[in-house]
Design an enzyme around this catalytic site. Structure first.
Site, PDB file in Angstrom:
ATOM      1  N   GLU A 221       0.799  -1.230   0.000  1.00 19.57           N
ATOM      2  CA  GLU A 221       0.000   0.000   0.000  1.00 19.57           C
ATOM      3  C   GLU A 221       0.833   1.283   0.000  1.00 19.57           C
ATOM      4  O   GLU A 221       0.736   2.120   0.916  1.00 19.57           O
ATOM      5  CB  GLU A 221      -0.978  -0.003   1.185  1.00 19.57           C
ATOM      6  N   GLU A 341      -6.081  -7.733  -1.666  1.00 16.41           N
ATOM      7  CA  GLU A 341      -6.700  -7.651  -0.343  1.00 16.41           C
ATOM      8  C   GLU A 341      -8.157  -7.267  -0.525  1.00 16.41           C
ATOM      9  O   GLU A 341      -8.461  -6.335  -1.267  1.00 16.41           O
ATOM     10  CB  GLU A 341      -6.032  -6.598   0.552  1.00 16.41           C
TER      11      GLU A 341
END
Length: 437
Positions: A221, A341
């Site tokens: 991320e 995810e």
């Protein structure tokens, strides 16, 4: 003094009862949980996953991923008393027909740290990662290994900046200096080289030569909010992806993006979850177009992005988000797109586990539809799976999948649907025969 025969029988029974009780207990444990402890009957032969346009390929066939996240595998493999959880999780994944597990190949300066200081490693923890790779191979599971965290958990870029600052070489105390400070870039390259060239102490195979590893992920991320133009992060991705490829040309590589569109993308208004998402210094299209990046990654967290939406609004947005990125994979990137995810928080107002099942079903159906049409949607990874007794490692998204039959059935049914499209992989035959037929 000699005892009578009756006394002998009584004494014998008193000795026998505890033995029988212990044996019965062992039998109960075996039939309840032993399935997770048995070794895979024969170690599968794995080939490297390759890319052909918008598809992953294995042995000449398209490879679709039904995967999951268990970030904690290396951490648990480092200690003898928690190591059995690694085998239990990987065996459970194989039994569900899953094919790839995403997990951390980093732990910087924290408890059970892999990297104690720049370029200094705890061999005990490294052997734990060796063990994870070996266990994954035994169960026919491939690994997506992430190399560093944008977040502070397990050290991340914050720890790299701290190291540089403490050594007096850091340009700034800002976390984002991770991306532009030459000293920190050197630290990270050292970690990458150490990891990729590591020789597994169990198999003798270097990581860069091991097909058990599905792919590398540069960073979990990434965000560089001090440069919303995206230039700083883009430069870092270009340099680091090229560096990885200079060492390892066999494995695929992804960035680890959340999937937000940048300030110059028209989709920043029509698809992003809010104006804030274009100001994080990342750009899904621009970051993923780099030639040394093999596939794109996207995350899905509707309850974090839209805390005031009701469930129906959240799920409607998830479909829009997924369709947009699959379309990008087909038309803009010409690369596979993975949703690495996705999850639903149990802290949401009015949460019920059935809501999580609905999200799982929507994500899986979108991947199945894409696979049937041979589009770019190449797979999805649930965040996150654990085994029993791991409450301290859980967050508000984690589940033990076999504790809820409806969730377990959703996951296994998706494995069967993908197998119908791509065919059954050799190491899945035993499990899919039981699951699907």
């Amino acid at each position: 003094m000699f005892k009578s025969s009756t006394q002998k029988m009584g004494a014998g029974n008193r000795l026998l009862y505890p033995i029988l009780g212990f044996a019965s207990c062992l039998v109960f444990i075996y039939f309840s949980f032993g399935d997770f402890w048995v070794s895979y009957p024969r170690e599968p032969v794995l080939s490297f996953v390759q890319r052909n346009g918008t598809h992953f390929m294995v042995d000449g066939r398209i490879f679709y991923i039904n995967g999951w996240n268990s970030y904690w595998l290396m951490d648990h493999a480092a200690d003898e008393y928690t190591r059995p959880r690694v085998r239990a999780m990987l065996h459970a994944g194989a039994k569900m027909g899953l094919t790839v597990c995403r997990t951390w190949a980093f732990n910087d300066g924290a408890y059970n740290a892999l990297q104690l200081a720049p370029g200094q490693y705890d061999e005990r923890v490294f052997r734990g990662l060796d063990h994870v790779i070996v266990e994954a191979r035994k169960h026919g599971i491939r690994l997506l290994l992430s190399l560093v965290n944008n977040l502070q958990a397990y050290g991340g870029k914050t720890q790299y900046v701290k190291w540089a600052w403490e050594e007096g070489v850091g340009l700034s105390s800002s976390n984002d200096s991770f991306f532009y400070d030459p000293s920190i870039r050197h630290y990270f390259k050292t970690h990458v080289k150490t990891l990729l060239t590591r020789r597994n102490t169990i198999t003798g195979v270097r990581y860069k030569d091991d097909p058990t590893i599905f792919a590398w992920e540069l960073i979990n991320e990434p965000r560089c909010m001090t440069d919303p133009s995206g230039d700083t992060l883009q430069d870092w991705i270009e340099e680091m992806s090229s560096f990885v490829k200079s060492i390892d040309k066999k494995h695929l590589l992804t960035v680890g993006l959340e999937g937000f569109y940048g300030p110059k993308s028209p989709k920043r208004v029509t698809v992003n979850p809010g104006e804030w998402a274009a100001e994080l210094g990342s750009d899904f299209i621009r970051n993923s177009q780099i030639s040394t990046v093999d596939f794109a990654s996207v995350h899905i967290y509707p309850d974090q992005w839209f805390p005031k939406y009701d469930l129906e609004e959240k799920l409607k947005y998830v479909l829009k988000w997924m369709h947009s990125h699959i379309e990008d994979g087909d038309n803009e990137l010409k690369k596979p797109v993975t949703f690495t995810e996705f999850g639903l928080s149990n802290l949401s107002k009015g949460f019920d586990p059935s809501q999580r099942d609905r999200l799982y079903k929507i994500v899986q159906d979108a991947i199945h539809k894409s696979a049937k049409k041979k589009r770019a949607g190449a797979g999805s990874f649930v965040w996150q799976f654990l085994v029993g007794g791991m409450d301290e490692y859980n967050d508000d998204f984690g589940i033990v999948p076999w504790e809820r039959p409806s969730t377990y059935r959703l996951i296994t049914d998706h494995s069967c649907r993908l197998a119908q499209i791509r065919g059954v992989l050799p190491f899945q035959r035993e499990y899919l025969k039981e699951l699907c037929f």
